[in-house]
Design an enzyme around this catalytic site. Structure first.
Site, PDB file in Angstrom:
ATOM      1  N   ASP A 213      18.111   6.299  72.918  1.00 61.74           N
ATOM      2  CA  ASP A 213      18.185   5.824  71.548  1.00 61.74           C
ATOM      3  C   ASP A 213      17.571   4.313  71.333  1.00 61.74           C
ATOM      4  O   ASP A 213      17.587   3.609  71.917  1.00 61.74           O
ATOM      5  CB  ASP A 213      19.781   5.665  71.479  1.00 61.74           C
ATOM      6  CG  ASP A 213      20.165   5.558  69.804  1.00 61.74           C
ATOM      7  OD1 ASP A 213      19.693   6.406  69.149  1.00 61.74           O
ATOM      8  OD2 ASP A 213      20.721   4.420  69.498  1.00 61.74           O
ATOM      9  N   GLU A 255      13.634   8.156  71.812  1.00 57.70           N
ATOM     10  CA  GLU A 255      13.628   8.110  70.199  1.00 57.70           C
ATOM     11  C   GLU A 255      12.785   6.984  69.801  1.00 57.70           C
ATOM     12  O   GLU A 255      13.362   5.618  69.768  1.00 57.70           O
ATOM     13  CB  GLU A 255      15.124   8.116  69.841  1.00 57.70           C
ATOM     14  CG  GLU A 255      15.030   8.299  68.464  1.00 57.70           C
ATOM     15  CD  GLU A 255      16.005   7.385  67.471  1.00 57.70           C
ATOM     16  OE1 GLU A 255      16.348   7.632  66.282  1.00 57.70           O
ATOM     17  OE2 GLU A 255      16.573   6.418  68.235  1.00 57.70           O
TER      18      GLU A 255
END
Ligand code: NOJ
Length: 553
Positions: A213, A255
């Site tokens: 993330d 990401e």
């Protein structure tokens, strides 16, 4: 059955670079299936639905964060990296999920939230006790709000600064997301080590990798926008070495919502991330479809650099966040908002909080066409849970909750998701997206349903390596604007993909370069010869929003 399972496992282990060919399925545990009737989806609920996922044909699940968390950002605010949120089950359940998935040849990756923790995490609770506390330097502190002014604010709707005052520490702390998510300090070697340790814990449980993330923001430096910094890449390379040493077949999926040339850096020399989402392609697919013009797709593919042989893009149409419009121009953003988010309520931060089906007017052919693009453009595709049956959204729920409503398994009022009358989120009851109109059970009985189209696309894609491994080249055709026509080639296999973005049927002529085709090529789904050959050109009639996947070899 047992013998089969062993065979599956062996196949899985012996598939190097498996992610180049994989079809991913993004799943939010809380929203998927509630096994114990408490209103929250749980891990045992996911286990119950593994046969469904196997039948759909996907080969890797991506789980949204499943850790203990106050859920102020649906689990991206982690309070304990070493456990499972009590609503979702136990570590034992998790291990069973991984084992059961593996038995079905399905891999499991989960979110690794590297950049920040919840303010409820014990590290932060310690850190805020003040500069003398050994954990203080786990986070990024300052006595003023002056530093790093060039860093943008990401959650524009809710945050007005990346600094927040902590009353206990009597200092400001740095956060790129909600103020309840303090950023970890990657200049601190202890933080670097601690997060490697977290990765090891989950790898040891048998997980097949991580969706990492928010990785552009790990490091801050004065005078920069605090994104994609060299020190961030250094740490990610370290993480990669660590993962390779501990679980060689596992992957890191990045990401990094950035332009292609910046994302390219995250692949390093094949020694950093295995995969990266191709963020800029996503809004351009919607742009191209609405404009009935391939130009946005052409431009972004043109701008996409080559990647190392062992790396792979990850393509997606929708996910659990808003349809982000960060990687478009200001003018394009306005246009996208006008076209796809006419109601202010549909907009969020720099994006649009809607699902695939409502974005495409719940038009079956358009949804299928979008999937045809997803499954045939370079990269490994991700399907967002519920999009395989065309679930709708609920824009009246807060934040991004409207695209995270319960999975619709059947036509009952709670959609077969839970026996509890008050699930964590209301089921989407808006006609025509309500469970009576959109559910798995009905679509599994209807061979013409979106579920079956998706399943067929997955099945066909899996039997042709050119999709995952192949080169990409635009084809010369009579309608280059309206039709996205391209070749995918790999080791003697040559596919021709045609996607009619327009609402008109088209008589398409495609040049077939240097190839002696004696018969019209077969359609990959039906095996039937398609079109006619005239003087070395292929003539195909494409229905409005129609598509063809053809095999030239
Ligand atoms: C990206 C995730 O996709 C999003 O859901 C989350 O809010 C932010 N990172 C912060 O972790």
């Amino acid at each position: 059955m047992f013998a089969n399972n062993i065979a599956y496992n062996l196949t899985m282990q012996k598939t190097p670079l498996w992610y180049k060919d994989a079809i991913f399925y993004e799943l939010y545990i809380r929203a998927f299936n509630d096994s114990d009737g408490d209103g929250h989806g749980d891990i045992r609920g996911v286990i119950e639905k593994l046969d469904y996922l196997q039948d759909l044909g996907i080969n890797c699940i991506w789980l949204l964060p499943m850790f203990p968390s106050p859920l102020k950002d649906d689990g991206y605010d982690v309070a304990d990296f070493y456990n499972i949120h009590p609503d979702y089950g136990t570590l034992h359940d998790f291990k069973e999920l991984v084992d059961e998935a593996h038995k079905r040849s399905i891999r499991v990756i989960a979110d690794l939230v590297l950049n920040h923790t919840s303010d409820q995490h014990p590290w932060f609770q310690e850190a805020r006790k003040g500069p003398d506390n050994p954990k203080h330097d786990f986070y990024v502190w300052s006595d003023t709000q002056e530093k790093y002014q060039d860093a943008r604010i990401i959650f524009l709707d809710t945050e007005d600064s990346n600094w927040s005052w902590d009353e206990e520490a009597k200092r400001y702390f740095w956060h790129r997301f909600y103020s309840s998510q303090p950023d970890l300090n990657y200049d601190n070697p202890e933080v670097q080590e601690a997060m490697l340790h977290v990765a090891k814990f989950w790898l040891d449980l048998g997980i097949d990798g991580f969706r990492c993330d928010a990785i552009p923001y790990l490091i801050e430096r004065e005078g920069t926008n605090c994104e994609n910094l060299p020190e961030t890449h250094l740490y990610l390379k370290k993480l990669r070495r660590f993962v390779d040493e501990h679980a060689a077949d596992s992957i890191l999926l990045s990401e990094a919502n950035q332009w292609p040339e910046d994302v390219r850096e995250y692949f390093g020399d094949g020694d950093e991330m295995h995969m990266a989402f191709h963020f800029p392609v996503m809004p351009r697919l919607f742009m191209a479809m609405r404009k009935e013009d391939t130009t946005p797709i052409r431009e972004i593919i043109e701008r996409t650099p080559e990647i190392p042989q062992n790396a792979q893009w990850c393509t997606f149409l929708r996910n659990h966040d808003e349809l982000t419009l960060e990687m478009v121009t200001e003018e394009e953003r306005q246009w996208m908002w006008e076209q796809y988010a006419p109601e202010p309520r549909m907009r969020q931060n720099l994006g649009i909080r809607r699902r695939l089906a409502p974005l495409l007017d719940n038009d079956f052919n358009k949804i299928v066409l979008a999937n045809s693009l997803l499954f045939t453009l370079p990269g490994s595709p991700i399907v967002y849970y519920g999009d395989e049956i065309g679930m709708g959204d609920n824009i009246w729920l807060k934040d991004r909750d409207g695209v995270r409503t319960p999975m619709q398994w059947n036509a009952s009022p709670q959609a077969g998701f839970s026996s509890n009358a008050e699930p964590y989120s209301p089921v989407n009851n808006e006609v025509p997206y309500d469970p009576a109109h959109v559910n798995v059970e009905d679509q599994m009985r209807d061979l013409a349903s979106l579920y079956y189209v998706t399943k067929n696309m997955i099945a066909v894609r899996k039997t042709h390596r050119a999709f995952g491994w192949g080169t990409f080249e635009w084809a010369n055709s009579s309608h280059p604007t309206q039709v996205a026509a391209y070749y995918r080639r790999h080791e003697g296999e040559e596919l021709l993909i045609l996607n009619n973005l327009s609402g008109e049927s088209i008589d398409l002529w495609v040049e077939i370069p240097e190839r002696q085709l004696f018969f019209p090529p077969p359609n990959l789904f039906t095996g039937r010869a398609t079109g006619e050959l005239v003087d070395g050109r292929l003539h195909v009639k494409l229905a409005s929003h129609g598509y063809e996947w053809l095999k030239l070899t």
